[in-house]
Motif scaffolding. Structure first.
Motif, short mmCIF file in Angstrom:
data_model
loop_
_atom_site.label_atom_id
_atom_site.label_comp_id
_atom_site.label_asym_id
_atom_site.label_seq_id
_atom_site.Cartn_x
_atom_site.Cartn_y
_atom_site.Cartn_z
N UNK A 49 -3.63 23.16 -2.15
CA UNK A 49 -3.51 22.02 -1.24
C UNK A 49 -4.33 20.80 -1.63
N UNK A 50 -4.78 20.74 -2.89
CA UNK A 50 -5.59 19.59 -3.32
C UNK A 50 -4.75 18.31 -3.32
N UNK A 51 -5.41 17.20 -3.09
CA UNK A 51 -4.69 15.91 -3.09
C UNK A 51 -5.64 14.79 -3.50
N UNK A 52 -5.07 13.59 -3.61
CA UNK A 52 -5.84 12.43 -4.08
C UNK A 52 -6.36 11.56 -2.94
N UNK A 53 -6.50 12.10 -1.73
CA UNK A 53 -7.00 11.28 -0.61
C UNK A 53 -8.35 10.64 -0.97
N UNK A 54 -9.21 11.45 -1.56
CA UNK A 54 -10.54 10.96 -1.96
C UNK A 54 -10.66 10.94 -3.49
N UNK A 55 -9.98 11.90 -4.13
CA UNK A 55 -10.06 12.06 -5.60
C UNK A 55 -11.52 12.00 -6.03
N UNK A 56 -11.90 11.12 -6.97
CA UNK A 56 -13.33 11.03 -7.31
C UNK A 56 -13.88 9.69 -6.83
N UNK A 57 -13.18 9.10 -5.87
CA UNK A 57 -13.64 7.90 -5.17
C UNK A 57 -13.98 6.73 -6.11
N UNK A 58 -13.22 6.62 -7.15
CA UNK A 58 -13.41 5.52 -8.11
C UNK A 58 -13.24 4.16 -7.41
N UNK A 59 -12.41 4.14 -6.37
CA UNK A 59 -12.19 2.88 -5.64
C UNK A 59 -13.52 2.28 -5.17
N UNK A 60 -14.40 3.16 -4.68
CA UNK A 60 -15.69 2.65 -4.19
C UNK A 60 -16.79 2.68 -5.24
N UNK A 61 -16.57 3.43 -6.31
CA UNK A 61 -17.65 3.63 -7.30
C UNK A 61 -17.32 3.03 -8.66
N UNK A 62 -16.37 2.12 -8.69
CA UNK A 62 -15.90 1.69 -10.01
C UNK A 62 -16.99 1.00 -10.82
N UNK A 63 -17.94 0.33 -10.14
CA UNK A 63 -18.98 -0.36 -10.93
C UNK A 63 -19.88 0.65 -11.65
N UNK A 64 -20.21 1.72 -10.95
CA UNK A 64 -21.00 2.80 -11.56
C UNK A 64 -20.20 3.43 -12.73
N UNK A 65 -18.90 3.61 -12.52
CA UNK A 65 -18.07 4.21 -13.57
C UNK A 65 -17.95 3.28 -14.78
#
Ligand code: BGP
Length: 470
Positions: A46-62
């Motif tokens: 049942x895994x999904x991409x609702x949160x995934x690895x939250x790159x949307x909020x952490x893109x600067x760190x990434x």
């Protein structure tokens, strides 16, 4: 000294649905993957991409981690429903801003963005109108692509339209394992045709937009080998080549379908149906480059039986195609386990020479087309020893495949960049988060904290020496 040219791009790749999360944040509309992954039984546990690895909020760190690793280019995809929640029409400015900020952050670190416009997350609103089976989706794609050119074209030079038609059409319309979960080859062929039309329209729009850049298409590089030299296995192998290579590459690199296969498909199924002008459209809009995603070789044999696809989604060896459980098409061919093959825990054959062979086959058929290796990597459950992620198997895999690219360059192929899959551990569509590919580990028990793996430092050195130190 390595054979890699001075301006060779060492990168890494991801895709929006697999990293971003923020599935319903800041005005994003739902995609077909948001819908599908929430249906019971469709994905691993049942895994999904609702949160995934939250790159949307952490893109600067990434992006800071990408810069630290020395990455020279980053291949990522744009979520179409984040920009156009209904697939066309009203623009979601917050979504436009997210990618604009990401692009700026990359450029500040001298990382060249490579955009994939479509990595499988079709707006659900368009699926509700028929998805890729409806020609209007190709027109909506042109509108979406043009919006991306307008907003990002001043800063982004490398574009590809689609990622891996064989997967989103093959799994989406033949095996039914991806959305929209259809099992009908005739519908697959017509949907696939609309993808080629959408691609050609987007290429035409790109060329009139005045962007100083290049546009291509990303395909699976499916290297095949026949199980035996018997006449029937060889015929099966030829057919697999025709379908998985010629059918999927010719329309975007030659501007036409392979004639014999087209005639056969139209005789059997009456598809693909062309609208007036389609042939010219394809002919006028062939790619500037081709992106190749290579993971494994496929062994092909003649097939006399009905079979269905059983995928290994657990990472327990032997759960994929094995004797008596092989996927194929009755009377045509099937995929079998190679008795001499070395396999991953997901039953994917590791065969680095297949990358050299595949590149050289593309060159032989399509001439001097520039190529980028847009994906390549090892999915594994990485060992953690004393707190360090010791992904030696991944390092071995990448080292051998980089050697295979070097061989192809030495044989005259114009390969311009390498984007291992993936920059960071992310959601595997049907395998959850347990199938890791990244240089950066994400700890799901510690608030998605990022950690550099052993391969991170290995790739950093390799990039620093332009491929020599490996
Ligand atoms: C490719 C896709 C990627 C990625 C990769 C690994 O086909 O373009 O998005 O997922 O395969 O596949 P998997 O996650 O199934 O191991």
């Amino acid at each position: 000294m390595s054979a890699f040219p001075k301006d060779f791009l060492w990168g890494a790749a991801t895709a929006a649905y697999q990293v971003e999360g923020a599935h319903d944040v800041d005005g994003k509309g739902p995609s077909i993957w948001d819908t599908f992954s929430h249906l019971p039984g469709t994905t691993y546990q049942g895994t999904n991409g609702d949160v995934a690895v939250d790159h949307y909020h952490r893109f600067r760190e990434d992006v800071a981690l990408m810069a630290e690793m020395g990455m020279q280019s980053y291949r990522f995809s744009i979520s179409w429903p984040r920009l156009l929640p209904q697939g066309r029409g009203t623009i979601n400015e917050a979504g436009v801003k997210f990618y604009s900020d990401l692009i700026d952050a990359l450029l500040e670190h001298n990382i060249e963005p490579m955009i994939t416009l479509y990595h499988w997350d079709l707006p659900q609103a368009l699926q509700d109108e028929g998805g890729w089976e409806a020609r209007s989706t190709a027109e909506a794609f042109e509108e979406y692509a043009s919006l991306c050119y307008q907003r990002y074209g001043d800063r982004v030079k490398l574009w590809s339209t689609f990622n891996e038609t064989v997967c989103f059409i093959g799994f989406g319309y033949i095996t039914g394992g991806h959305p929209p979960g259809v099992k009908n080859p005739a519908r697959a062929l017509q949907a696939c045709h609309h993808v080629f039309v959408a691609h050609a329209k987007a290429v035409a729009a790109f060329r009139t937009s005045g962007i100083d850049g290049k546009i291509g298409f990303v395909n699976v590089l499916q290297t095949h080998t026949p199980l035996s030299q018997s006449a029937e296995d060889l015929a099966a192998y030829q057919l697999a080549e025709g379908i998985f290579t010629h059918w999927l590459y010719d329309p975007v690199l030659k501007g036409e379908y392979p004639a014999e296969l087209l005639a056969q498909a139209q005789a059997v199924w009456g598809v693909p149906q062309f609208a007036p002008g389609d042939e010219q459209l394809l002919r006028d809009n062939i790619c500037d480059f081709i992106g190749l995603n290579y993971y494994k070789r496929e062994t092909i044999a003649a097939n006399h039986h009905e079979s269905h696809l059983t995928m290994n989604t657990s990472g327990e060896k032997g759960k994929g195609h094995q004797q008596g459980n092989e996927f194929g098409f009755k009377g045509l061919f099937k995929f079998v386990r190679n008795p001499n093959g070395v396999y991953t825990d997901w039953d994917w054959e590791i065969y680095p020479q297949g990358l050299t062979e595949g590149i050289m086959n593309i060159k032989a058929r399509y001439g001097d087309i520039p190529m980028y290796i847009t994906e390549n990597g090892l999915g594994a459950k990485d060992p953690i020893i004393d707190g360090e992620v010791v992904d030696d198997d991944r390092i071995d895999y990448l080292r051998q495949h980089i050697g295979a690219i070097e061989d192809a360059i030495n044989q005259g192929a114009d390969v311009r960049g390498y984007y291992p899959w993936s920059f960071i551990d992310l959601l595997s569509w049907l395998n959850g988060f347990q199938k890791q590919y990244g240089f950066v580990y994400v700890d799901h028990n510690k608030g998605l904290a990022r950690q550099r793996k052993k391969s991170f430092f290995w790739y950093q050195k390799l990039i620093g020496s332009n491929g020599a130190e490996r």
